[in-house]
Scaffold this active site. Structure first.
Site, PDB file in Angstrom:
ATOM      1  N   GLU A 129     -26.617 -26.752  23.153  1.00 56.73           N
ATOM      2  CA  GLU A 129     -26.297 -27.236  24.492  1.00 56.73           C
ATOM      3  C   GLU A 129     -24.895 -26.881  24.964  1.00 56.73           C
ATOM      4  O   GLU A 129     -24.537 -27.151  26.127  1.00 56.73           O
ATOM      5  CB  GLU A 129     -26.475 -28.762  24.534  1.00 56.73           C
ATOM      6  CG  GLU A 129     -25.322 -29.585  24.006  1.00 56.73           C
ATOM      7  CD  GLU A 129     -25.154 -29.627  22.499  1.00 56.73           C
ATOM      8  OE1 GLU A 129     -24.305 -30.400  22.027  1.00 56.73           O
ATOM      9  OE2 GLU A 129     -25.873 -28.880  21.790  1.00 56.73           O
ATOM     10  N   HIS A 175     -25.616 -26.700  17.774  1.00 56.16           N
ATOM     11  CA  HIS A 175     -25.412 -27.150  19.156  1.00 56.16           C
ATOM     12  C   HIS A 175     -25.881 -26.071  20.127  1.00 56.16           C
ATOM     13  O   HIS A 175     -25.131 -25.171  20.503  1.00 56.16           O
ATOM     14  CB  HIS A 175     -23.940 -27.489  19.385  1.00 56.16           C
ATOM     15  CG  HIS A 175     -23.524 -28.749  18.712  1.00 56.16           C
ATOM     16  ND1 HIS A 175     -23.726 -29.998  19.267  1.00 56.16           N
ATOM     17  CD2 HIS A 175     -22.944 -28.963  17.508  1.00 56.16           C
ATOM     18  CE1 HIS A 175     -23.274 -30.927  18.446  1.00 56.16           C
ATOM     19  NE2 HIS A 175     -22.804 -30.322  17.362  1.00 56.16           N
ATOM     20  N   CYS A 182     -27.825 -32.084  16.315  1.00 51.41           N
ATOM     21  CA  CYS A 182     -26.794 -32.395  15.315  1.00 51.41           C
ATOM     22  C   CYS A 182     -27.031 -33.800  14.723  1.00 51.41           C
ATOM     23  O   CYS A 182     -27.992 -33.982  13.984  1.00 51.41           O
ATOM     24  CB  CYS A 182     -25.395 -32.237  15.896  1.00 51.41           C
ATOM     25  SG  CYS A 182     -24.130 -32.035  14.609  1.00 51.41           S
TER      26      CYS A 182
END
Length: 241
Positions: A185, A183, A98
């Site tokens: 993660e 994202h 990001c």
């Protein structure tokens, strides 16, 4: 001494630059631990980031709600960008997520700017040349988007993924540098922290907190599984495992 023995061992710590307390490594942290790595966090705006950006092992730059171009309000960005430029010139292993991806794009000379609208929520990626793509494990997988800025593709970078609204969602430069606008993660059990921490942004965008929570329950666990495969691909690429 054999050539294999003479080969320099990849550092077993991973340095992580964090711009926001609840946007951490998420599911990536367990993946790294399972592969024998330790993790050290650096807090942007508080810690000296130079050691993290000069580190010869893997450095990860995480997300945050500020813009690459907001250097007057956040002066630490000037040093972060300067050290990042040097790091990328040295082709040191680097992953940006990001804001981290936007910083990499900017440091490589690409334009970073506000997009036409915020992209917040879960949707699938359009993978480029999916069969030979580092992100192939994410094919037909819903990923979490949470950004308002975007970037042009840096010179010589390989585009990996697009979305319906933003053509540049992921790119790599050679084997060592990977930038992800989305994202990867996010961890299912930690998502509530995002809903609390980003409540002002969610409400200003007229989004449903209940719908974001529902989609997290639907999609996050599968993303965690696919994320592990993407990270193993990347760790192999950079010679870490």
């Amino acid at each position: 001494m054999s050539q294999q023995a003479a080969k320099k061992e990849f550092p077993k710590s991973i340095y992580v630059i964090q711009h926001l307390a609840f946007e951490d490594l998420g599911s990536l942290e367990d993946i790294f631990y399972q592969n024998g790595f330790r993790v050290r966090y650096f807090e942007a705006g508080v810690d000296d980031l130079k050691p993290a950006l000069e580190y010869e092992g893997l450095t990860i730059i995480l997300g945050g709600p500020i813009g690459v171009y907001e250097t007057e309000d956040y002066p630490f960005l000037k040093d972060e960008i300067s050290h990042l430029k040097s790091r990328l010139q040295r082709n040191l292993p680097t992953l940006g997520i990001c804001l981290g991806a936007q910083l990499i794009a900017h440091a490589l000379g690409a334009k970073v700017y506000a997009g036409a609208h915020k992209e917040i929520g879960w949707s699938k990626l359009n993978l480029i040349d999916a069969n030979q793509n580092l992100l192939a494990p994410l094919e037909d997988i819903e990923v979490l988007h949470w950004h308002g800025d975007t970037f042009d593709l840096p010179e010589n970078a390989q585009l990996l993924a697009s979305s319906e609204f933003y053509p540049n969602q992921a790119f790599q430069l050679g084997e060592q540098i990977l930038a992800l606008q989305f994202h990867i993660e996010i961890m299912a059990e930690n998502f509530e922290k995002w809903l609390i921490g980003h409540t002002c942004e969610i409400r200003s965008a007229n989004l449903s907190i209940a719908k974001l929570r529902e989609d997290n329950h639907k999609y996050a666990e599968q993303l965690e599984q696919s994320c592990a495969n993407v990270m193993r691909n990347f760790l192999v690429n950079i010679g870490a495992i």
